[in-house]
Design a protein around this motif. Structure first.
Motif, PDB file in Angstrom:
ATOM      1  N   HIS A 347       0.826  -1.117  -0.132  1.00 37.67           N
ATOM      2  CA  HIS A 347      -0.100   0.035  -0.045  1.00 37.67           C
ATOM      3  C   HIS A 347       1.016   1.174   0.020  1.00 37.67           C
ATOM      4  O   HIS A 347       1.268   1.518   0.879  1.00 37.67           O
ATOM      5  N   PRO A 348       0.929   1.810  -1.234  1.00 37.22           N
ATOM      6  CA  PRO A 348       2.120   3.138  -1.250  1.00 37.22           C
ATOM      7  C   PRO A 348       1.483   4.306  -0.995  1.00 37.22           C
ATOM      8  O   PRO A 348       0.173   4.534  -1.225  1.00 37.22           O
ATOM      9  N   VAL A 349       2.043   5.257  -0.498  1.00 40.78           N
ATOM     10  CA  VAL A 349       1.760   6.618  -0.116  1.00 40.78           C
ATOM     11  C   VAL A 349       3.053   7.498  -0.936  1.00 40.78           C
ATOM     12  O   VAL A 349       4.137   7.104  -0.814  1.00 40.78           O
ATOM     13  N   LEU A 350       2.466   8.326  -1.744  1.00 41.53           N
ATOM     14  CA  LEU A 350       3.356   9.049  -2.385  1.00 41.53           C
ATOM     15  C   LEU A 350       3.681  10.606  -1.770  1.00 41.53           C
ATOM     16  O   LEU A 350       2.872  11.122  -1.309  1.00 41.53           O
ATOM     17  N   GLY A 351       4.952  10.735  -1.431  1.00 42.69           N
ATOM     18  CA  GLY A 351       5.152  11.839  -0.752  1.00 42.69           C
ATOM     19  C   GLY A 351       5.967  12.828  -1.845  1.00 42.69           C
ATOM     20  O   GLY A 351       7.175  12.693  -2.330  1.00 42.69           O
ATOM     21  N   ALA A 352       4.956  13.600  -2.204  1.00 38.10           N
ATOM     22  CA  ALA A 352       5.419  14.647  -3.153  1.00 38.10           C
ATOM     23  C   ALA A 352       6.044  15.844  -2.561  1.00 38.10           C
ATOM     24  O   ALA A 352       5.457  16.747  -1.920  1.00 38.10           O
ATOM     25  N   TRP A 353       7.340  16.134  -3.021  1.00 39.64           N
ATOM     26  CA  TRP A 353       7.981  17.192  -2.176  1.00 39.64           C
ATOM     27  C   TRP A 353       7.946  18.462  -3.381  1.00 39.64           C
ATOM     28  O   TRP A 353       7.883  18.456  -4.189  1.00 39.64           O
ATOM     29  N   VAL A 362       9.451  13.002  -5.758  1.00 39.55           N
ATOM     30  CA  VAL A 362       8.436  12.136  -5.069  1.00 39.55           C
ATOM     31  C   VAL A 362       9.553  10.933  -4.165  1.00 39.55           C
ATOM     32  O   VAL A 362      10.404  10.647  -4.712  1.00 39.55           O
ATOM     33  N   GLY A 363       8.813  10.689  -2.889  1.00 40.06           N
ATOM     34  CA  GLY A 363       9.611   9.650  -2.422  1.00 40.06           C
ATOM     35  C   GLY A 363       8.310   8.635  -1.831  1.00 40.06           C
ATOM     36  O   GLY A 363       7.244   9.039  -1.556  1.00 40.06           O
TER      37      GLY A 363
END
Length: 393
Positions: A347-353, A362-363
């Motif tokens: 289950h991914p969460v996109l960490g958009a910088w 993104v991380g």
């Protein structure tokens, strides 16, 4: 967006440690160990997806500024901070005090519009893995591909802009030594590095070592040097409870703080309710309300100051979860339940910088369950496009 299995580099652990990711091993409650860095897979984006996600990120950043202005009016209450802190944050926003960076968390499955889960624009971590470690992974594993990652270059540009052309400008960089994993220390060390590349003279220190000169009304370091500009990796809501926080309230413009005090609004979950109030039915937002579910049948309760999934409660069909933690007394935001996408049980969460208002990379963190917590793993990304001609120091 696709999740594709990959063969880890045989020396991956030594490589990420040499690049600054020294906090990869996480100890589970039962004493077992798991690795935060995970290169047994990667996520692949289509270039059009990246264009869309960048556009969404920058639009939402602008919307968050407007929501911060709304919160500054007090229309949604004290949002878990003192009247003095509210006044300080509102004044900081009115003066348009500059910031450096932030990180949106999105739920995105590659098909439906991305949904904003939250925005940490005060003390976001995860920089080393997103900016450095996955970039070097790309050079080793997929050197002919591109990556959604211009974070490092954007940070150097942002710090150059903050220096304003001054020679020998001094920047203090402070973190709390209480955090034991090493993540805060390495994030601060990375900020020292990019600021040095931008021409700053830098001084690293602990938050607890910040002193106060009562005669000059200035903050000072251990050598009694005046702290004129400081990057602090420590939440504003906690700073306001510290003794030196009262000095900031009394003398708010004597020191330039990065991130500035108005970032209290962006890292508070009340932001989610303010956004929904101002932009109802926006395709990238989830219905969110303060204090109660407001009639929603399925919801996620988030403490206003919560971090790392602590104290989150999920109430949905077939799902009743509550995470432990020490948050919640400051108040709650109730956000509509929107389960994270499922890529074969991941289950991914996109960490958009965001750096200086621009979407820069993104991380991706993924978990086995519905909540992204301390035991998640970081997975690198590529863009299905040829690599640009870039080099990085």
């Amino acid at each position: 967006m696709k999740r594709i299995k990959s063969t880890p580099r045989p020396d991956w652990k030594e490589k990420i440690a040499s690049q600054g990711l020294v906090f990869s091993t996480t100890v589970m409650p039962d004493g077992s160990e798991i690795e935060y860095w995970h290169e047994g897979a990667y996520y692949e984006f289509d270039p059009r997806e990246v264009d869309m996600l960048e556009e969404v990120t920058e639009e939402l950043h602008g919307m968050c500024i407007e929501a911060a202005r709304y919160l500054a009016t007090g229309a949604m209450g004290n949002i878990g901070i003192s009247p003095g802190a509210m006044k300080l944050a509102a004044g900081s926003l009115a003066r348009s005090e500059p910031g450096i960076y932030g990180r949106f968390d999105f739920a995105y499955d590659g098909v439906n519009p991305p949904k904003m889960l939250e925005y940490n624009a005060d003390t976001p971590t995860g920089l080393i893995e997103a900016s450095i470690a996955q970039w070097y992974w790309l050079q080793d594993v997929k050197p002919h591909k591109d990556q959604w990652n211009g974070i490092h270059e954007a940070l150097v540009r942002a710090w150059t802009k903050q220096r304003g052309g001054l020679d020998r400008a001094r920047l203090h960089v402070a973190h709390t030594e209480v955090e034991e994993s090493g993540e805060d220390w390495m994030t601060a060390a990375y900020m020292l590095d990019v600021a040095n590349q931008a021409g700053w003279e830098t001084v690293g220190m602990n938050i607890s070592d910040i002193g106060w000169n009562s005669r000059t009304k200035r903050f000072v370091d251990l050598d009694e040097n005046v702290i004129s500009t400081i990057f602090k990796l420590y939440p504003w809501e906690l700073m306001m409870k510290e003794e030196f926080g009262r000095n900031i309230l009394d003398w708010p413009v004597m020191t330039r703080w990065l991130e500035p005090a108005w970032k209290m609004f962006l890292s508070n979950k009340a932001l989610l309710a303010a956004l929904w109030h101002l932009y109802p039915e926006h395709p990238n937002l989830l219905p969110s309300f303060l204090d109660s579910p407001n009639g929603m049948a399925e919801w996620v309760a988030k403490p206003l100051h919560g971090r790392e999934g602590d104290n989150i409660r999920i109430h949905a069909e077939g799902v009743e979860l509550e995470q432990p933690g020490n948050y919640g007394s400051e108040g709650w935001c109730y956000q509509a339940w929107s389960p994270l996408p499922n890529f074969d049980g991941n289950h991914p969460v996109l960490g958009a910088w965001v750096v200086d208002g621009e979407s820069v990379g993104v991380g991706i963190r993924e978990s086995d369950g519905y909540i992204t917590d301390y035991y998640c793993r970081f997975v690198p990304n590529i863009i299905d496009a040829p690599a640009p001609d870039l080099s990085r120091t």
